[in-house]
Design a protein around this motif. Structure first.
Motif, PDB file in Angstrom:
ATOM      1  N   VAL A   1      -2.750   2.107   4.285  1.00  0.00           N
ATOM      2  CA  VAL A   1      -2.864   0.967   3.376  1.00  0.00           C
ATOM      3  C   VAL A   1      -2.269   1.346   2.023  1.00  0.00           C
ATOM      4  CG1 VAL A   1      -4.455  -0.572   2.171  1.00  0.00           C
ATOM      5  CG2 VAL A   1      -4.880   0.034   4.552  1.00  0.00           C
ATOM      6  N   ASP A   2      -1.229   0.642   1.622  1.00  0.00           N
ATOM      7  CA  ASP A   2      -0.561   0.939   0.359  1.00  0.00           C
ATOM      8  C   ASP A   2      -1.243   0.275  -0.828  1.00  0.00           C
ATOM      9  OD1 ASP A   2       1.916   2.423   1.290  1.00  0.00           O
ATOM     10  OD2 ASP A   2       2.095   0.586   2.468  1.00  0.00           O
ATOM     11  N   LEU A   3      -1.888  -0.868  -0.588  1.00  0.00           N
ATOM     12  CA  LEU A   3      -2.466  -1.622  -1.692  1.00  0.00           C
ATOM     13  C   LEU A   3      -3.554  -2.540  -1.157  1.00  0.00           C
ATOM     14  CD1 LEU A   3      -1.836  -1.882  -4.769  1.00  0.00           C
ATOM     15  CD2 LEU A   3      -0.484  -3.909  -4.204  1.00  0.00           C
ATOM     16  N   VAL A   4      -4.601  -2.723  -1.954  1.00  0.00           N
ATOM     17  CA  VAL A   4      -5.673  -3.657  -1.622  1.00  0.00           C
ATOM     18  C   VAL A   4      -5.716  -4.712  -2.721  1.00  0.00           C
ATOM     19  CG1 VAL A   4      -8.145  -3.948  -1.210  1.00  0.00           C
ATOM     20  CG2 VAL A   4      -6.998  -1.844  -0.479  1.00  0.00           C
ATOM     21  N   LEU A   5      -5.780  -5.984  -2.326  1.00  0.00           N
ATOM     22  CA  LEU A   5      -5.933  -7.079  -3.280  1.00  0.00           C
ATOM     23  C   LEU A   5      -7.387  -7.523  -3.209  1.00  0.00           C
ATOM     24  CD1 LEU A   5      -2.627  -9.065  -2.647  1.00  0.00           C
ATOM     25  CD2 LEU A   5      -3.067  -7.087  -4.130  1.00  0.00           C
ATOM     26  N   LEU A   6      -8.106  -7.291  -4.308  1.00  0.00           N
ATOM     27  CA  LEU A   6      -9.570  -7.369  -4.286  1.00  0.00           C
ATOM     28  C   LEU A   6     -10.072  -8.366  -5.319  1.00  0.00           C
ATOM     29  CD1 LEU A   6     -11.834  -5.680  -2.797  1.00  0.00           C
ATOM     30  CD2 LEU A   6     -12.012  -4.378  -4.928  1.00  0.00           C
ATOM     31  N   PRO A   7     -11.007  -9.253  -4.948  1.00  0.00           N
ATOM     32  CA  PRO A   7     -11.614 -10.138  -5.955  1.00  0.00           C
ATOM     33  C   PRO A   7     -12.369  -9.330  -7.004  1.00  0.00           C
ATOM     34  CG  PRO A   7     -12.109 -10.890  -3.714  1.00  0.00           C
ATOM     35  CD  PRO A   7     -11.509  -9.531  -3.577  1.00  0.00           C
ATOM     36  N   ASP A   8     -12.362  -9.829  -8.233  1.00  0.00           N
ATOM     37  CA  ASP A   8     -13.006  -9.079  -9.313  1.00  0.00           C
ATOM     38  C   ASP A   8     -14.508  -8.970  -9.137  1.00  0.00           C
ATOM     39  OD1 ASP A   8     -13.585 -11.726  -9.795  1.00  0.00           O
ATOM     40  OD2 ASP A   8     -12.909 -11.743 -11.872  1.00  0.00           O
TER      41      ASP A   8
END
Length: 313
Positions: free
Chosen positions: A161-168
């Protein structure tokens, strides 16, 4: 990674000693000496605290010195630890710059595939603009967006996994940077006759709701409504934001979703969107990454492209 190669003519005793050294252990040692804290060092490299404690014990056996000793509530470097810090920094920086970073990342010719963990709603927001941008500057680069449980802690267990897009709303000790903010709006079916002007508090009280619900996570608009004593009838619960406008479009229900999602359905003529009659903080979506890979130019480039894609910059 283990150092195992040598140049002909070098001292074989020294090479035999180096061949037993785990390069990852030297990275851990540098961070431990810099942070003087097992917990902070573990966070910085993306390991658990017990795993970093194990690395410290291995370093102590390798060097034959305590390296860090407790003085009152804090850890302090031993004389040997202070001497080692400078050479370690020079060694690992030189290795990264002169060996691992060459030939570097060239977006125009790269065939690299990036893997991003994100919810379906976040993917719907960012993927289209990102693909348009990559078509111009990196046509050989490909993307794999994967949905699933949000990764909030040890990314070392997910090396692909290169990047995670996460809710604040989801906490993490990993490095994070704001990608975008999104306003919360109310949506009803385009032919819903119960709403003729703006959405009012009375609409929120009387119309049935389709709400987002995932594990213990609640979205902030409903917490605000609760704090204001706005009771409501929950008719359905969904764990995927993209399914909510579809449900609303063919019913008399109301829902609260992100404006960027609502606009897509509104453009298709399926729903109408309205500003909420109560003040609600926006939803933030952050980029989260493994700190051990923070210096990878390809991953840094990916974060820059995502920012450009969602801001139009």
């Amino acid at each position: 990674m283990v150092l195992r190669s040598w140049t002909e003519g070098e001292d074989t005793t020294e090479i035999a000693k180096l061949s037993r050294v785990d390069l990852n252990l030297l990275v851990h040692l540098q961070v431990l000496l810099e942070e003087r804290s097992v917990t902070r060092a573990a966070t910085r490299v993306g390991l658990t605290q017990p795993a970093m404690s194990h690395s410290l014990n291995r370093c102590r056996r390798l060097i034959g010195d305590d390296l860090l000793t407790r003085v009152g509530p804090a850890l302090e470097l031993t004389p040997r630890g202070r001497v080692l810090l400078g050479p370690l920094r020079r060694l690992l920086h030189g290795l990264s710059r002169e060996v691992l970073d060459w030939p570097g990342f060239v977006p125009e010719t790269s065939r690299r595939r990036f893997r991003v963990s994100a919810s379906s709603s976040t993917t719907a927001v960012v993927l289209g603009p990102l693909l348009s941008l990559l078509a111009e500057c990196a046509p050989g680069v490909s993307l794999q967006f994967v949905a699933g449980p949000h990764i909030t802690e040890d990314l070392s267990a997910h090396p692909d996994v290169d990047l995670v897009l996460l809710p604040d709303a989801l906490a993490t000790s990993l490095p994070r940077e704001r990608l975008y903010n999104d306003e919360w709006v109310a949506v009803v079916a385009s032919d819903n006759r119960a709403v003729t002007g703006e959405i009012t508090v009375e609409h929120l009280r009387t119309l049935p709701h389709v709400v987002f619900e995932w594990a213990d996570m609640r979205i902030s608009p409903y917490s605000v409504m609760d704090s204001l004593g706005i009771d409501r009838l929950v008719q359905a619960r969904c764990n995927d934001f993209l399914s909510i406008p579809w449900a609303v479009a063919s019913s008399g229900a109301v829902a609260v979703v992100q404006r960027r999602i609502a606009l897509r359905f509104e453009e298709a003529g399926l729903v109408r969107s309205f500003s909420l009659p109560v003040s609600v903080p926006p939803l933030g979506i952050d980029m989260v990454w493994n700190p051990r890979l923070a210096q990878d130019p390809a991953r840094s480039w990916l974060r820059e492209q995502l920012l450009s894609a969602v801001t139009g910059g």
